[in-house]
Design an enzyme around this catalytic site. Structure first.
Site, PDB file in Angstrom:
ATOM      1  N   SER A 189      -8.914  -0.230  -7.059  1.00  0.00           N
ATOM      2  CA  SER A 189      -8.452   0.607  -5.955  1.00  0.00           C
ATOM      3  C   SER A 189      -7.444  -0.094  -5.056  1.00  0.00           C
ATOM      4  O   SER A 189      -7.093   0.431  -3.993  1.00  0.00           O
ATOM      5  CB  SER A 189      -9.639   1.100  -5.132  1.00  0.00           C
ATOM      6  OG  SER A 189     -10.442   0.011  -4.774  1.00  0.00           O
ATOM      7  N   THR A 196     -10.589   0.360  -0.560  1.00  0.00           N
ATOM      8  CA  THR A 196      -9.340  -0.142   0.009  1.00  0.00           C
ATOM      9  C   THR A 196      -9.716  -1.460   0.625  1.00  0.00           C
ATOM     10  O   THR A 196     -10.879  -1.663   0.939  1.00  0.00           O
ATOM     11  CB  THR A 196      -8.897   0.827   1.148  1.00  0.00           C
ATOM     12  OG1 THR A 196      -8.561   2.070   0.585  1.00  0.00           O
ATOM     13  CG2 THR A 196      -7.765   0.295   1.991  1.00  0.00           C
ATOM     14  N   THR A 251      -3.940  -0.544  -0.469  1.00  0.00           N
ATOM     15  CA  THR A 251      -4.712   0.262  -1.429  1.00  0.00           C
ATOM     16  C   THR A 251      -3.804   0.862  -2.500  1.00  0.00           C
ATOM     17  O   THR A 251      -2.591   0.980  -2.297  1.00  0.00           O
ATOM     18  CB  THR A 251      -5.413   1.421  -0.675  1.00  0.00           C
ATOM     19  OG1 THR A 251      -6.319   2.074  -1.540  1.00  0.00           O
ATOM     20  CG2 THR A 251      -4.439   2.449  -0.152  1.00  0.00           C
ATOM     21  N   ARG A 295       0.978  11.701  -3.109  1.00  0.00           N
ATOM     22  CA  ARG A 295      -0.089  11.691  -2.108  1.00  0.00           C
ATOM     23  C   ARG A 295      -0.155  10.325  -1.417  1.00  0.00           C
ATOM     24  O   ARG A 295      -0.116   9.278  -2.055  1.00  0.00           O
ATOM     25  CB  ARG A 295      -1.417  12.002  -2.786  1.00  0.00           C
ATOM     26  CG  ARG A 295      -2.625  12.001  -1.833  1.00  0.00           C
ATOM     27  CD  ARG A 295      -3.352  10.682  -1.828  1.00  0.00           C
ATOM     28  NE  ARG A 295      -4.598  10.726  -1.063  1.00  0.00           N
ATOM     29  CZ  ARG A 295      -5.288   9.652  -0.717  1.00  0.00           C
ATOM     30  NH1 ARG A 295      -4.869   8.457  -1.052  1.00  0.00           N
ATOM     31  NH2 ARG A 295      -6.405   9.750  -0.034  1.00  0.00           N
ATOM     32  N   VAL A 296      -0.241  10.375  -0.105  1.00  0.00           N
ATOM     33  CA  VAL A 296      -0.456   9.152   0.673  1.00  0.00           C
ATOM     34  C   VAL A 296      -1.684   9.396   1.534  1.00  0.00           C
ATOM     35  O   VAL A 296      -1.811  10.466   2.143  1.00  0.00           O
ATOM     36  CB  VAL A 296       0.779   8.839   1.554  1.00  0.00           C
ATOM     37  CG1 VAL A 296       0.483   7.712   2.527  1.00  0.00           C
ATOM     38  CG2 VAL A 296       1.992   8.485   0.688  1.00  0.00           C
ATOM     39  N   GLY A 297      -2.577   8.420   1.578  1.00  0.00           N
ATOM     40  CA  GLY A 297      -3.792   8.567   2.392  1.00  0.00           C
ATOM     41  C   GLY A 297      -3.603   7.948   3.766  1.00  0.00           C
ATOM     42  O   GLY A 297      -2.501   7.911   4.322  1.00  0.00           O
ATOM     43  N   THR A 318     -11.651   2.443   5.619  1.00  0.00           N
ATOM     44  CA  THR A 318     -11.667   2.661   4.187  1.00  0.00           C
ATOM     45  C   THR A 318     -12.508   3.903   3.928  1.00  0.00           C
ATOM     46  O   THR A 318     -13.346   4.282   4.740  1.00  0.00           O
ATOM     47  CB  THR A 318     -12.192   1.436   3.420  1.00  0.00           C
ATOM     48  OG1 THR A 318     -12.215   1.758   2.036  1.00  0.00           O
ATOM     49  CG2 THR A 318     -13.581   1.032   3.846  1.00  0.00           C
ATOM     50  N   GLY A 319     -12.221   4.557   2.818  1.00  0.00           N
ATOM     51  CA  GLY A 319     -12.908   5.813   2.523  1.00  0.00           C
ATOM     52  C   GLY A 319     -11.888   6.840   2.112  1.00  0.00           C
ATOM     53  O   GLY A 319     -10.753   6.501   1.778  1.00  0.00           O
TER      54      GLY A 319
HETATM   55  N1  GLY Z   1      -8.458   5.038   2.095  1.00  0.00           N
HETATM   56  C1  GLY Z   1      -7.634   4.991   0.984  1.00  0.00           C
HETATM   57  C2  GLY Z   1      -7.057   6.261   0.569  1.00  0.00           C
HETATM   58  O1  GLY Z   1      -7.703   7.297   0.713  1.00  0.00           O
HETATM   59  O2  GLY Z   1      -5.960   6.268   0.067  1.00  0.00           O
END
Ligand code: GLY
Length: 220
Positions: free
Chosen positions: A41, A161, A179, A189-191, A212-213
């Site tokens: 990850s 992450t 991550t 997609r970006v988190g 993180t999550g």
């Molecule tokens: N926390 C990492 C992500 O969802 O990209």
């Protein structure tokens, strides 16, 4: 959080214990999982997006509120180093995708293949159902046995992450977050992780936090 990343803490501590700068410590710390092919990850070996491309998100912030980030960058083993250079060498905070890669290449970074055979195998397994259900991913991991050699809960693996925060001998705080994002995510997609104020924030007087999550939930 997880036992394997004690190596990351150790790398950061090497710098802090010699009186080094917290920014150097967090950068060196998170570079450990970025280069670890078994960490699915973060960085090299990270699970790809649904099109089979490994795209990475990272950000870094120091005690002065200076910060830099790269989002959806491909082919670069250490996106955290690029994020730091965005902060130090550009008038910007965030570079994305192709632009982030171009910047990295002009700074001398090497283009590398970050998709390991194991991650490719897991992606191909996922393609059989192509379901965006975070709970199907642990099952894929069980099949491909990628939880080994890590003794962490397999359910955590689909969106883990590394976020690292350090305070140095001068009382200065820095943070880094990096991550490969959610496994098999939609392309582009970006988190939360590379977003200052979502994945990471540092306030030298008050403190710092990293998340993180599931990035969508963290941003909300
Ligand atoms: N926390 C990492 C992500 O969802 O990209």
């Amino acid at each position: 959080t997880w036992a394997p990343n004690m190596k990351a803490n150790k790398a950061a501590w090497e710098i802090l214990s010699k009186g080094g700068y917290s920014l150097d410590a967090v950068e060196a710390g998170v570079m450990i999982p970025e280069a670890d092919p078994n960490d699915v990850s973060v960085g090299y070996g990270g699970y790809p997006d649904r099109d089979g491309k490994v795209t990475l998100d990272s950000c870094i912030m120091n005690e002065k509120g200076q910060c830099g980030a790269v989002m959806a960058i491909e082919h670069i083993m250490h996106p955290i180093k690029v994020a730091r250079l965005v902060m130090e060498k550009t008038p910007h905070v965030q570079l994305v995708g192709e632009g982030a890669l171009q910047f990295a290449l002009t700074e001398g970074f090497k283009k590398e293949n970050l998709l390991t055979p194991e991650s490719e195998k897991a992606w191909k397994e996922w393609l059989k159902t192509s379901k965006y259900d975070p709970m199907t991913i642990p099952k894929i991991l069980e099949k491909t046995n990628q939880q080994e050699p890590y003794p962490w809960p397999v359910a955590a693996l689909n969106h883990d992450t590394i976020g690292m925060i350090a305070m140095d001998v001068n009382g200065n705080i820095s943070g880094a977050c990096t991550t490969s994002g959610m496994a098999f995510k939609m392309r582009g997609r970006v988190g939360d992780s590379p977003i200052i104020g979502a994945g990471l924030f540092v306030d030298n007087e008050i403190g710092a936090a990293s998340a993180t999550g599931v990035g969508e939930e963290v941003v909300k």
